[in-house]
Write an enzyme that holds these catalytic residues in place. Structure first.
Site, short mmCIF file in Angstrom:
data_model
loop_
_atom_site.label_atom_id
_atom_site.label_comp_id
_atom_site.label_asym_id
_atom_site.label_seq_id
_atom_site.Cartn_x
_atom_site.Cartn_y
_atom_site.Cartn_z
N SER A 70 0.82 -1.13 -0.04
CA SER A 70 0.01 -0.05 0.09
C SER A 70 0.84 1.27 0.07
O SER A 70 0.58 2.28 -0.66
CB SER A 70 -0.87 0.03 1.16
OG SER A 70 -2.00 -1.03 1.24
N TRP A 104 -9.25 7.89 6.05
CA TRP A 104 -8.48 6.61 5.73
C TRP A 104 -7.50 6.94 4.51
O TRP A 104 -7.30 5.90 3.46
CB TRP A 104 -9.53 5.47 4.99
CG TRP A 104 -10.62 5.20 5.92
CD1 TRP A 104 -11.95 5.68 5.93
CD2 TRP A 104 -10.61 4.87 7.42
NE1 TRP A 104 -12.68 5.27 6.92
CE2 TRP A 104 -11.88 4.73 7.74
CE3 TRP A 104 -9.59 4.44 8.30
CZ2 TRP A 104 -12.20 4.33 9.15
CZ3 TRP A 104 -9.87 3.82 9.36
CH2 TRP A 104 -11.08 4.00 9.98
N ILE A 105 -6.39 7.63 4.89
CA ILE A 105 -5.70 8.18 3.88
C ILE A 105 -4.20 7.29 4.36
O ILE A 105 -3.54 7.79 5.10
CB ILE A 105 -5.10 9.60 3.79
CG1 ILE A 105 -6.78 10.41 3.76
CG2 ILE A 105 -4.17 9.99 2.88
CD1 ILE A 105 -7.25 9.85 2.63
N THR A 106 -3.58 6.43 3.44
CA THR A 106 -2.51 5.90 3.85
C THR A 106 -1.33 6.97 3.52
O THR A 106 -1.10 7.74 2.52
CB THR A 106 -2.25 4.60 2.86
OG1 THR A 106 -3.10 3.83 3.12
CG2 THR A 106 -0.68 4.00 2.71
N CYS A 136 -7.04 7.41 -11.39
CA CYS A 136 -5.76 7.10 -10.38
C CYS A 136 -6.10 5.77 -9.70
O CYS A 136 -5.18 4.87 -9.53
CB CYS A 136 -5.71 8.18 -9.60
SG CYS A 136 -5.34 9.72 -10.25
N LEU A 137 -7.40 5.39 -9.27
CA LEU A 137 -7.77 4.38 -8.59
C LEU A 137 -7.69 3.10 -9.30
O LEU A 137 -7.17 1.99 -8.85
CB LEU A 137 -9.07 4.61 -8.02
CG LEU A 137 -9.39 5.47 -6.81
CD1 LEU A 137 -10.97 5.58 -6.36
CD2 LEU A 137 -8.49 5.09 -5.67
N GLU A 184 -10.30 1.08 -2.34
CA GLU A 184 -10.35 1.20 -3.67
C GLU A 184 -11.16 0.51 -4.38
O GLU A 184 -11.01 -0.06 -5.56
CB GLU A 184 -8.74 0.76 -4.12
CG GLU A 184 -7.71 2.10 -3.55
CD GLU A 184 -6.29 1.60 -3.99
OE1 GLU A 184 -6.04 1.28 -4.95
OE2 GLU A 184 -5.37 1.99 -3.26
N THR A 211 -15.24 -1.26 -3.09
CA THR A 211 -15.66 -2.51 -2.31
C THR A 211 -15.79 -3.65 -3.10
O THR A 211 -16.01 -3.74 -4.33
CB THR A 211 -16.73 -2.03 -1.32
OG1 THR A 211 -17.81 -2.02 -2.16
CG2 THR A 211 -16.18 -0.89 -0.58
#
Length: 387
Positions: free
Chosen positions: A94, A165-167, A241-242, A366, A368
Site C-alpha cells: 500500500s 483513511w489516507i495511507t 488513479c484508482l 479502492e 468495495t
C-alpha cells in the site's frame, strides 16, 4: 522432466521474460532480507518506518517504476514487484502503491510541467512521500458527494474539508487532494507543510497495522493558482488513479495468498497428529489443492491483465474482474491456511493472521467488493444498479 513447483503449479514463471524474473528476484530478496525479519514487530506495535523504507525503495527503483519516462518498466514487471511486496505485508505494498499509482500517477498524467518537475524526482527517489485524498468520513463509495471544497480568493484557492483513511497521510510531503469547486471536481497538489493542513493518525486499527493511516484536515488552506492539476476535471481524474492502483492490488494480494499457502504447505508436512503429518490426511490435501488452484488461477489472471495493460487493451471493467476475484481468493486462502495451522494460526509466529486481517481492508479499499460486483453486473447486462 521435473515435477511441478508447488508454488508455481502451472509454470507461470515460464511466461516471464528474463528481465521480469530479475526484477522479481530483486524485490523478493529485499523483502526476505529487510521486511520479513521485522514486519511482525511493526504489525504488533502499529509501527512503520516510512522514511527509511521510502529511500530504500527509491534506490531499488520501485517508486513510479510503471510510469513512462520515469521507471518505464512494463505492467507485468510492476505487478511482480507489487506481488513480492505484499508477500511481505499489505501495508508495504500500500505504501508503494499510494506513492506510485496514486500520487505520482496523478501528477505525471494530469499535472503541469512545473508540478512534475517539483515533485516527481523526489517522490521517485524516496526523498519525498506522497498521499492521495479522495475518501471522506461520509463519502466512500460515492466520491461525487464529497464535501471538501476549494473556492477562489483572487488568484489563490482556499481549500477546506476532511479526507479519511489516507495511507501515508502523516508522513507525506505532498497530498493529491480532490475537491469540489464552482467548476466541478478538481485535483490539487497540496504541500503538507501548508498552514491549515494537518494529518492526525488513525489508531486502534486491527488491520494494516504495519501502515500509517490518517485523516487529512484542510482548514482554509491557501494554495496558489498553479496548485490545481490542469489536465483533468471531474471524477475521471481520481477514478483513473484508482484504476491504476487497483491493478497493483490484483497482483499484490496474490503475494499475501502465496505467503499463506507456503506456510500452510510447510506446516502440513511437518505437523504430526495421530503419528502422521497432517498433510497425509485427505481433508488437508483437499484444502491444499483448493488453495493451490486459486493461487495459480489468480496469478495467471494478474499476468493476463498485465499483458493486456501493456498492449493498451485493459479497461476498468477488466480491473474490476481482477480486483474482485483476487481479493476474494486471497482472503479465502488466508482463512483456509489459518484452519490448517490450528491455534498456531492466530499467532504472529506465522504470517497467516496478519495477512488475513490486512486482506479484510484490501477487499474494501479502492472499490468495495459490492462496487466491483455491480461494475461487472452492469457490464454483463447493460443495466446500471448503483442507484
Amino acid at each position: 522432466m521435473d515435477a511441478p513447483d508447488p508454488l508455481d503449479l502451472i509454470a507461470i514463471d515460464a511466461l516471464l521474460s528474463d528481465e521480469e524474473r530479475q526484477i522479481r528476484g530483486l524485490a523478493r530478496e529485499w523483502v526476505t532480507d529487510r521486511i520479513l525479519p521485522e514486519v511482525d514487530e511493526w504489525f504488533e506495535h502499529g509501527e512503520f518506518p516510512a522514511r527509511e523504507l521510502a529511500k530504500e525503495l527509491g534506490q531499488l527503483g520501485f517508486l513510479g517504476m510503471q510510469l513512462p519516462e520515469i521507471g518505464g518498466l512494463g505492467a507485468v514487471a510492476y505487478g511482480l514487484v507489487e506481488l513480492e511486496l505484499e508477500a511481505g505485508d499489505s501495508g508495504l505494498r500500500s505504501f508503494v502503491s499510494v506513492t506510485s499509482a496514486l500520487a505520482m500517477f496523478a501528477i505525471h498524467t494530469f499535472g503541469s510541467e512545473e508540478q512534475k518537475a517539483a515533485w516527481l524526482p523526489p517522490l521517485q527517489s524516496g526523498e519525498a512521500i506522497g498521499c492521495f485524498g479522495l475518501s471522506e468520513p461520509d463519502s466512500g463509495s460515492d466520491p461525487g458527494s464529497m464535501r471538501t471544497f476549494a473556492k477562489r480568493d483572487g488568484e489563490d484557492w482556499i481549500l477546506s474539508g476532511t479526507k479519511m483513511w489516507i495511507t501515508n497521510g502523516s508522513v507525506s510531503d505532498v497530498a493529491i487532494v480532490w475537491a469540489n469547486t464552482d467548476d466541478g471536481i478538481r485535483g490539487f497538489v497540496v504541500p503538507c507543510d501548508a498552514p491549515g493542513f494537518s494529518a492526525p493518525d488513525i489508531h486502534k486499527k486491527l488491520s494494516l497495522r504495519a501502515s500509517i493511516t490518517s485523516e487529512l484536515v484542510m482548514d482554509e488552506v491557501r494554495l496558489p493558482a498553479d496548485a490545481m492539476l490542469p489536465e483533468v476535471k471531474g471524477l475521471r481524474g481520481p477514478l483513473s488513479c484508482l484504476n491504476e492502483a487497483r491493478f497493483g492490488i490484483i497482483w499484490g494480494v496474490m503475494g499475501a495468498a502465496r505467503s499463506c499457502f507456503a506456510s500452510a504447505l510447510d506446516y502440513a508436512k511437518t505437523r504430526i497428529q495421530f503419528d502422521r503429518p497432517i498433510g497425509s490426511f485427505q481433508l488437508t490435501q483437499k484444502k491444499l489443492a483448493d488453495m493451490a488452484l486459486e493461487l495459480n488461477k489468480g496469478t495467471l489472471l494478474a499476468y493476463h491483465l498485465g499483458r493486456m495493460k501493456e498492449e493498451g487493451r485493459l479497461l476498468p471493467q477488466h480491473v474490476s474482474v481482477g480486483k474482485l476475484n483476487n481479493t476474494r481468493a486471497a482472503l479465502e486462502i488466508a482463512r483456509t491456511a489459518r484452519g490448517i495451522h490450528g491455534a498456531n494460526g492466530i499467532t504472529l509466529e506465522y504470517p497467516i493472521m496478519r495477512h488475513m486481517t490486512n486482506l479484510e481492508s484490501v477487499i474494501t479499499y479502492e472499490g468495495t467488493e459490492e462496487i466491483h460486483t455491480l461494475v461487472i453486473g452492469e457490464t454483463l447486462t447493460g443495466l446500471r444498479a448503483f442507484t
